[in-house]
Scaffold this active site. Structure first.
Site, PDB file in Angstrom:
ATOM      1  N   VAL A  26      12.027   2.842  -9.286  1.00  0.00           N
ATOM      2  CA  VAL A  26      12.078   1.731 -10.230  1.00  0.00           C
ATOM      3  C   VAL A  26      10.731   1.863 -10.831  1.00  0.00           C
ATOM      4  O   VAL A  26       9.482   1.613 -10.391  1.00  0.00           O
ATOM      5  CB  VAL A  26      11.997   0.153  -9.245  1.00  0.00           C
ATOM      6  CG1 VAL A  26      11.735  -0.709  -9.937  1.00  0.00           C
ATOM      7  CG2 VAL A  26      13.353   0.269  -8.378  1.00  0.00           C
ATOM      8  N   PRO A  27      10.762   2.151 -12.141  1.00  0.00           N
ATOM      9  CA  PRO A  27       9.563   2.408 -12.919  1.00  0.00           C
ATOM     10  C   PRO A  27       8.710   1.428 -13.462  1.00  0.00           C
ATOM     11  O   PRO A  27       8.592   1.315 -14.632  1.00  0.00           O
ATOM     12  CB  PRO A  27      10.307   3.370 -14.008  1.00  0.00           C
ATOM     13  CG  PRO A  27      11.746   2.329 -14.330  1.00  0.00           C
ATOM     14  CD  PRO A  27      12.090   2.409 -12.774  1.00  0.00           C
ATOM     15  N   CYS A  28       8.119   0.797 -12.713  1.00  0.00           N
ATOM     16  CA  CYS A  28       6.960  -0.268 -12.912  1.00  0.00           C
ATOM     17  C   CYS A  28       5.739   0.633 -13.810  1.00  0.00           C
ATOM     18  O   CYS A  28       5.014  -0.531 -14.367  1.00  0.00           O
ATOM     19  CB  CYS A  28       6.613  -0.898 -11.905  1.00  0.00           C
ATOM     20  SG  CYS A  28       5.839   0.173 -10.507  1.00  0.00           S
ATOM     21  N   HIS A  29       5.562   1.749 -13.637  1.00  0.00           N
ATOM     22  CA  HIS A  29       4.796   2.316 -14.392  1.00  0.00           C
ATOM     23  C   HIS A  29       5.070   2.274 -15.841  1.00  0.00           C
ATOM     24  O   HIS A  29       4.101   2.569 -16.724  1.00  0.00           O
ATOM     25  CB  HIS A  29       4.538   3.752 -13.849  1.00  0.00           C
ATOM     26  CG  HIS A  29       5.730   4.663 -13.926  1.00  0.00           C
ATOM     27  ND1 HIS A  29       6.866   4.711 -13.180  1.00  0.00           N
ATOM     28  CD2 HIS A  29       5.896   5.494 -15.088  1.00  0.00           C
ATOM     29  CE1 HIS A  29       7.581   5.686 -13.517  1.00  0.00           C
ATOM     30  NE2 HIS A  29       7.261   6.221 -14.568  1.00  0.00           N
ATOM     31  N   ARG A  30       6.152   2.034 -16.350  1.00  0.00           N
ATOM     32  CA  ARG A  30       6.420   1.926 -17.726  1.00  0.00           C
ATOM     33  C   ARG A  30       6.068   0.628 -18.344  1.00  0.00           C
ATOM     34  O   ARG A  30       6.405   0.509 -19.571  1.00  0.00           O
ATOM     35  CB  ARG A  30       8.064   2.275 -17.787  1.00  0.00           C
ATOM     36  CG  ARG A  30       8.259   3.899 -17.464  1.00  0.00           C
ATOM     37  CD  ARG A  30       9.786   4.247 -17.660  1.00  0.00           C
ATOM     38  NE  ARG A  30      10.164   5.367 -16.785  1.00  0.00           N
ATOM     39  CZ  ARG A  30      11.236   5.797 -16.343  1.00  0.00           C
ATOM     40  NH1 ARG A  30      12.360   4.957 -16.735  1.00  0.00           N
ATOM     41  NH2 ARG A  30      11.426   6.679 -15.741  1.00  0.00           N
TER      42      ARG A  30
END
Length: 157
Positions: free
Chosen positions: A119-123
Site C-alpha cells: 500500500v504505497p504511502c511512500h508515493r
C-alpha cells in the site's frame, strides 16, 4: 497468524498474515533473525516483494486484510490507486477522497498504513514536492521513489 522475516535492500522486513490476507508488512532498523522457512500463506508476498525490489514488479496482486478504522481503510484503498512511479500530494489525496478539509486525517491514516510498500504511502508527498514524514524513515521514502522513478539518474564519474 503466520510471520515471515526477510531481508530487503531497505532492511529486515516482517510480513504477517493468514489465509484471509496480509495484515502487516513492517521494516526494521534493528537486526532480526531472518526466517529459515516461509509459511505457505506468505510465500506469494515474499516473492512479489523480491520482484518489486529487483525492478520486475510494478504492482502487487495480494489479498490484503489490514486492521483499521473505516476511514483508514478508505485512505489505504485510495493509496493503492496511485500508479507506480507517480506521486500525489496529501492535498490531492484529500480531494480524491472528497474532502479537502480532511488533509490532516488523511495524513494521519497514511502514517498508520500497516502494509509497507504494497500500500504505497511512500508515493504521497508535500504540496511543495517535499518528502514529508514517513514511518519507515525519509531515507527509505527517498530510496523507494528513486527506485520507482521512470527517469534513472546517471553518474558522471
Amino acid at each position: 497468524m503466520e510471520t515471515a522475516i526477510v531481508n530487503t535492500p531497505l532492511g529486515i522486513t516482517k510480513i504477517e498474515g493468514d489465509e484471509n490476507g496480509l495484515i502487516s508488512i513492517t521494516v526494521f532498523d534493528s537486526e532480526e533473525k531472518v526466517s529459515d522457512i516461509i509459511p505457505e500463506v506468505l510465500e506469494d508476498a515474499v516473492y512479489q516483494l523480491e520482484e518489486y525490489f529487483e525492478g520486475s514488479r510494478t504492482e502487487f496482486s495480494l489479498t490484503l486484510n489490514p486492521e483499521g478504522t473505516d476511514f483508514q481503510i478508505k485512505v489505504w484503498q485510495a493509496l493503492q490507486q496511485i500508479p507506480y512511479g507517480k506521486t500525489v500530494s496529501y492535498l490531492e489525496l484529500s480531494k480524491t477522497l472528497g474532502d479537502v478539509k480532511a488533509i490532516r486525517a488523511v495524513a494521519a491514516a497514511n502514517g498508520r498504513n500497516p502494509l509497507w510498500i504494497v500500500v504505497p504511502c511512500h508515493r504521497v508527498i508535500g504540496s511543495d514536492g517535499s518528502l514529508t514524514g514517513y514511518a519507515g524513515g525519509i531515507h527509505r521514502k527517498k530510496w523507494l521513489l528513486e527506485h520507482e522513478s521512470p527517469v534513472k539518474q546517471q553518474t558522471l564519474f
